[in-house]
Design an enzyme around this catalytic site. Structure first.
Site: not given
Ligand code: BGC
Length: 386
Positions: A115, A120-121, A127, A167, A341
């Site tokens: 990820y 991203r996001d 995130s 996403d 989140d």
């Molecule tokens: C976050 C990450 C995290 C993942 C798992 C995502 O929403 O951006 O940093 O590792 O969730 O909790």
């Protein structure tokens, strides 16, 4: 029939046919369910975080809840590499999986989310990551993927499942009115394809991200989901003709049910079945994994905007290869329940309105950080209960 075989044996004896046919090529990891016969690896650091949280619940006097909370430590979740600095953890985690495999004699499946896609996001803020296309992100991402691959390559003895770039596809389908998403989409497709093409290892099975039913399950969106997935897989094959992908993950970090929802757009089983048809029509026999980590409580009404630390969420069905459809390889827990989140701090750079809504747990820390209030409500509303 017997006569046929005796004739065949006679011909072999005469040397007409070679006695041993050329062995078929080894089957690709993408041609079978990578979870079958494996034990879902449970990481000790995650387990310790859960026990610590449970001890905190006990300290507040709720011993019954604490007893349930301790049991969450036994459930396997995905491991997230969400930034370059997290890459060395891959080796730590996999070493532990190897030790578990040796100690128990049970072959482990290790689950990883990669990820770190630049921009991203892009339709939310909670995130947003470290890489940006405007800032050399494309090359940095290539180097990130190479480092991930290098770490994985040292563990050919462990079955590895990767969920790729949560996403990303959803934003390519519905986020194009957001300038950040529209600008990033062509480059993100290249980067996504690059990751697929370069994470090909004989013990690694890949699942691309299909968002979830309440996002892409609707007519008008689902076609875009299928088309983008196919376009990206084809682009990966153009880079690496031997590239294969096992399938698609759905419901990552979301709350939808699986085979138990009447409401259109809120059932992952319906979504998976519909998406599989569209992918198959374009030549891809995709299989699925479905995140059910926080999908236990299906009683509360929820809108599509309720993705951030949803108050009514409960831990859901446990990881298993016992699924309601042959299309679904496994029920999994991708988002580790108890991780936030996104922050509810309105002054934070990554504050997203969705994390300050009346359906969100407030206060909540930055995405990925431990969220004790969320953990408590997940345990309380778990179904099946712990
Ligand atoms: C976050 C990450 C995290 C993942 C798992 C995502 O929403 O951006 O940093 O590792 O969730 O909790």
């Amino acid at each position: 029939m017997a006569r046929f075989f005796s004739t065949l044996l006679a011909l072999i004896a005469l040397g007409v046919f070679p006695a041993i046919a050329t062995p078929p090529p080894p089957s690709s990891i993408s041609t079978f369910n990578p979870f079958t016969g494996k034990t879902f690896f449970v990481n000790s650091v995650r387990a310790a975080a859960v026990h610590k949280a449970a001890n905190q619940i006990a300290a507040s006097g709720d011993f019954a809840l604490a007893t349930s909370a301790h049991k969450v430590a036994q459930v396997s979740t995905f491991h997230w590499v969400d930034k370059t600095a997290a890459i060395p953890s891959i080796t730590t985690w996999l070493n532990e999986a190897r030790q578990a495999q040796i100690r128990t004699g049970k072959s482990q499946v290790f689950q990883l989310v990669v990820y770190n896609l630049p921009d991203r996001d892009c339709s939310a803020k909670a995130s947003s990551g470290e890489l940006e296309y405007a800032n050399g992100g494309e090359e940095k991402y290539k180097s990130f993927i190479h480092q991930v691959r290098q770490r994985l390559a040292a563990f050919p003895d462990i079955r590895i499942v990767i969920q790729l770039e949560t996403d990303a596809i959803g934003n390519m389908v519905t986020g194009l009115s957001v300038p950040k998403c529209a600008n990033a989409a062509p480059a993100q497709k290249r980067s996504y394809a690059y990751a697929i093409a370069n994470l090909q290892l004989p013990n690694v099975a890949l699942y691309l991200d299909g968002a979830h039913s309440a996002w892409l399950g609707w007519p008008g969106n689902i076609e875009g989901a299928a088309n983008n997935l196919i376009e990206i897989v084809n682009a990966a094959k153009a880079l690496n003709p031997r590239a294969t992908v096992r399938g698609v993950s759905t419901n990552v970090s979301n709350y939808n049910g699986l085979g138990n929802q009447e409401q259109t757009g809120y059932d992952e089983l319906v979504y998976v079945q519909n998406l599989a048809v569209l992918l198959k029509a374009q030549g891809w026999d995709a299989h699925f994994i479905v995140d059910q980590g926080r999908s236990g409580n299906q009683v509360a009404l929820r809108s599509g905007g309720d993705w951030c630390n949803f108050k009514m969420a409960g831990f859901g069905p446990r990881p298993s290869t016992n699924t309601p459809s042959e299309l679904i390889d496994a029920i999994v827990w991708v988002k580790p329940g108890g991780d936030s989140d996104g922050t509810s701090d309105t002054t934070a750079e990554r504050f997203d309105e969705a994390c300050g809504s009346s359906t969100s747990i407030i206060p909540s820390p930055e995405a990925g950080a431990w969220n004790q209030l969320a953990f408590i409500s997940l345990v309380k509303q778990a179904n099946p209960a712990f």
